[in-house]
Design a protein around this motif. Structure first.
Motif, mmCIF file in Angstrom:
data_model
loop_
_atom_site.group_PDB
_atom_site.id
_atom_site.type_symbol
_atom_site.label_atom_id
_atom_site.label_comp_id
_atom_site.label_asym_id
_atom_site.label_seq_id
_atom_site.Cartn_x
_atom_site.Cartn_y
_atom_site.Cartn_z
ATOM 1 N N GLY A 91 0.585 -0.829 -0.170
ATOM 2 C CA GLY A 91 0.330 -0.221 -0.808
ATOM 3 C C GLY A 91 1.030 1.470 0.236
ATOM 4 O O GLY A 91 2.078 1.290 0.368
ATOM 5 N N SER A 92 0.632 2.567 -0.031
ATOM 6 C CA SER A 92 0.930 3.625 -0.093
ATOM 7 C C SER A 92 1.611 3.664 1.198
ATOM 8 O O SER A 92 2.302 4.668 1.525
ATOM 9 N N ASP A 93 0.787 3.457 2.103
ATOM 10 C CA ASP A 93 1.048 3.490 3.279
ATOM 11 C C ASP A 93 3.005 2.766 3.885
ATOM 12 O O ASP A 93 2.936 3.463 4.557
ATOM 13 N N PHE A 117 -4.500 14.218 3.848
ATOM 14 C CA PHE A 117 -4.044 11.895 4.965
ATOM 15 C C PHE A 117 -2.947 12.218 6.028
ATOM 16 O O PHE A 117 -1.290 13.022 5.580
ATOM 17 N N TYR A 120 1.151 11.135 6.621
ATOM 18 C CA TYR A 120 1.904 11.573 6.574
ATOM 19 C C TYR A 120 2.371 11.857 8.057
ATOM 20 O O TYR A 120 3.793 11.659 8.355
ATOM 21 N N ALA A 160 -0.335 15.696 -1.560
ATOM 22 C CA ALA A 160 -1.809 14.347 -2.134
ATOM 23 C C ALA A 160 -2.687 15.047 -2.891
ATOM 24 O O ALA A 160 -3.050 16.056 -3.020
ATOM 25 N N ASN A 164 -6.666 14.688 0.053
ATOM 26 C CA ASN A 164 -7.940 13.335 0.934
ATOM 27 C C ASN A 164 -7.954 14.044 1.708
ATOM 28 O O ASN A 164 -6.777 14.514 3.239
ATOM 29 N N ASP A 191 1.294 12.300 -4.452
ATOM 30 C CA ASP A 191 0.405 10.820 -4.044
ATOM 31 C C ASP A 191 -0.685 11.119 -4.607
ATOM 32 O O ASP A 191 -1.864 11.869 -4.637
ATOM 33 N N ALA A 193 -3.387 8.609 -5.084
ATOM 34 C CA ALA A 193 -3.923 7.976 -4.702
ATOM 35 C C ALA A 193 -5.319 7.489 -5.708
ATOM 36 O O ALA A 193 -5.754 6.727 -5.482
ATOM 37 N N TYR A 194 -5.811 9.126 -6.044
ATOM 38 C CA TYR A 194 -7.271 9.026 -6.549
ATOM 39 C C TYR A 194 -6.754 9.357 -7.795
ATOM 40 O O TYR A 194 -8.030 10.253 -7.844
ATOM 41 N N THR A 220 -1.564 4.285 -6.270
ATOM 42 C CA THR A 220 -2.023 2.374 -5.617
ATOM 43 C C THR A 220 -3.149 1.426 -5.899
ATOM 44 O O THR A 220 -3.241 2.617 -7.125
ATOM 45 N N SER A 222 -5.245 0.281 -4.470
ATOM 46 C CA SER A 222 -6.598 0.523 -3.526
ATOM 47 C C SER A 222 -7.614 1.257 -3.789
ATOM 48 O O SER A 222 -9.281 0.772 -3.127
ATOM 49 N N LYS A 223 -8.085 2.122 -4.624
ATOM 50 C CA LYS A 223 -9.057 3.160 -4.788
ATOM 51 C C LYS A 223 -9.689 1.849 -6.163
ATOM 52 O O LYS A 223 -10.823 1.385 -6.337
ATOM 53 N N ARG A 231 -3.389 -4.867 -0.260
ATOM 54 C CA ARG A 231 -2.405 -3.829 0.425
ATOM 55 C C ARG A 231 -1.567 -3.304 -1.356
ATOM 56 O O ARG A 231 -0.393 -4.598 -0.434
ATOM 57 N N ILE A 232 -1.323 -2.826 -1.822
ATOM 58 C CA ILE A 232 -0.484 -2.513 -2.628
ATOM 59 C C ILE A 232 -0.912 -1.541 -3.750
ATOM 60 O O ILE A 232 -1.787 -1.360 -3.593
HETATM 61 C C1 LIG Z 1 -4.097 10.635 -0.446
HETATM 62 C C2 LIG Z 1 -3.968 9.107 0.137
HETATM 63 N N1 LIG Z 1 -2.983 8.304 0.268
HETATM 64 C C3 LIG Z 1 -2.808 6.688 0.834
HETATM 65 C C4 LIG Z 1 -3.402 6.114 0.500
HETATM 66 C C5 LIG Z 1 -3.410 4.908 1.055
HETATM 67 O O1 LIG Z 1 -3.551 3.947 0.361
HETATM 68 P P1 LIG Z 1 -3.048 2.426 0.049
HETATM 69 O O2 LIG Z 1 -4.416 2.081 0.688
HETATM 70 O O3 LIG Z 1 -2.406 2.172 -0.504
HETATM 71 O O4 LIG Z 1 -2.412 2.623 1.715
HETATM 72 C C6 LIG Z 1 -4.876 7.428 0.724
HETATM 73 C C7 LIG Z 1 -5.876 5.927 1.254
HETATM 74 O O5 LIG Z 1 -7.389 6.625 1.664
HETATM 75 C C8 LIG Z 1 -5.009 8.141 1.273
HETATM 76 O O6 LIG Z 1 -6.348 8.817 0.900
#
Ligand SMILES: Cc1ncc(COP(=O)(O)O)c(C=O)c1O
Length: 363
Positions: A91-93, A117, A120, A160, A164, A191, A193-194, A220, A222-223, A231-232
């Motif tokens: 995951g990005s986390d 987010f 960070y 981001a 988010n 970032d 993610a979206y 990511t 994830s979305k 988790r990737i």
């Molecule tokens: C801006 C942002 N970055 C990263 C993530 C985390 O993504 P991941 O599920 O890949 O860890 C999220 C998840 O909500 C997010 O909103």
């Protein structure tokens, strides 16, 4: 016992995840609950990814490919890069953690927005790094002010895009201007993610901007691809930077099923299109419904909307739970009157509006 804990960990506020469906059912004795709290894909997972998982599952007695060879090659082809530009993460986390560990020295600092987010800041603090934040301006990253806040100690800047929990974005000209003349000791993490939900023409793509810039992009699965539970994610950057990130990450950080699923998902254009269409339709349905209730919201380019309830958001969140709808309470972000709602399926969106009307006493 507390004395055993590192000082910076004592100060960390834990991340509060979206409330799970099963927990809500159990606690409130509800049979049907919908979750619009974590910006997941409400259509499910990519069918191609699911087929790949079924195929790969018998191989879980083996360790995953530590280098992620196949997936990196596919990503590299997709963005006209080389596999060495890519680092895979749980995951990005996890990529946030790897980036901080690779680049930020003890005395150096992380800079980001005050409402963005939360990971960070949390992951920086867990790593014992200081964080400065710059207020958003009209719910958007204020890059002009961020540039002013850069000091000799600033090492990483997290942006981001889209942001988010606001759903707003930094347009291409602003971002390009920002990175162009940054001090050489600063690294920007973009970032995205979206990135797949964007419906505006001036959105910058980090994969086209990182070359010759101090810029790392995070994406990511994830979305839009619907693989949050696996988790990737991946980071894209200059080969010199990614090579050092590879030293920091755990050898088997991305599991075998996630690698197989992500590689297959990249081919699933149908699913991506279907998801994009559903999110856009849902967004305009929700905009209309909220407007007709006299409720204001922040226009979004992502798969969620920040909604001004004009009253205590935490109370609204609790009342929505009782109606079987999990949204995201925004207290942690200091947005006390707001909730964030993920754009769901047509039925979920209708259910959300029905419950929202009831909770807010609107017709
Ligand atoms: C801006 C942002 N970055 C990263 C993530 C985390 O993504 P991941 O599920 O890949 O860890 C999220 C998840 O909500 C997010 O909103």
């Amino acid at each position: 016992m507390k004395k055993l804990v590192r000082k910076n960990i004592l100060k960390v506020t834990p991340y509060k995840a979206g409330k799970p469906i099963e927990e809500t059912k159990r606690e409130l004795g509800l049979k049907k609950v919908i979750k619009l709290a974590s910006n997941e894909n409400s259509l499910g997972a990519s069918p191609k990814a699911l087929a790949a998982i079924r195929k790969a599952v018998t191989a879980v007695n083996r360790y995953p490919d530590s280098q992620g060879f196949y997936l990196k090659r596919k990503l590299a082809d997709k963005f006209s890069l080389v596999p060495e530009n890519i680092v895979l993460g749980n995951g990005s986390d996890e990529l946030i953690d790897i980036i901080i560990k690779t680049f930020v020295e003890d005395r150096e600092e992380v800079l980001t927005a005050d409402i963005t987010f939360l990971e960070y800041e949390i992951i920086s603090r867990v790593n014992g790094r200081r964080v400065s934040t710059v207020p958003l301006k009209n719910f958007r990253f204020d890059l002009r002010e961020m540039k002013k806040q850069i000091t000799g100690k600033t090492k990483l800047i997290f942006i981001a895009n889209p942001n988010n929990p606001t759903g707003t974005y930094v347009p291409k000209n602003e971002l390009v201007g920002f990175i162009k003349d940054l001090p050489a000791h600063v690294l920007v993490v973009l970032d995205e993610a979206y990135d797949t939900f964007i419906d505006v023409p001036d959105f910058p793509r980090g994969t086209e901007l990182f070359k010759n810039n101090n810029l790392i992009v995070m994406r990511t699965f994830s979305k839009a691809y619907g693989l949050a539970g696996l988790r990737i994610g991946y980071a894209v950057g200059d080969e010199v930077l990614t090579a050092y990130m590879e030293r920091v990450r755990q050898p088997f950080n991305v599991n075998l099923l996630a690698q197989a699923a992500a590689a297959a998902a990249l081919d699933d254009d149908d699913f991506l299109l279907k998801t994009g269409k559903s999110v856009l339709e849902g967004k305009y349905y929700l905009y209309d419904a909220l407007r007709s209730m006299g409720i204001s919201y922040v226009p979004s380019v992502a798969n969620f909307i920040l909604v001004d309830t004009a009253r205590n958001g935490a109370g609204v969140f609790q009342s929505m739970l009782k109606e079987g709808v999990i949204v995201r309470d925004m207290q942690q972000y200091g947005l006390n009157n707001y909730v964030r709602v993920t754009i769901g399926t047509r039925r979920e969106n209708e259910k959300f509006i029905e419950a929202f009307k009831k909770v807010l006493n609107k017709k």
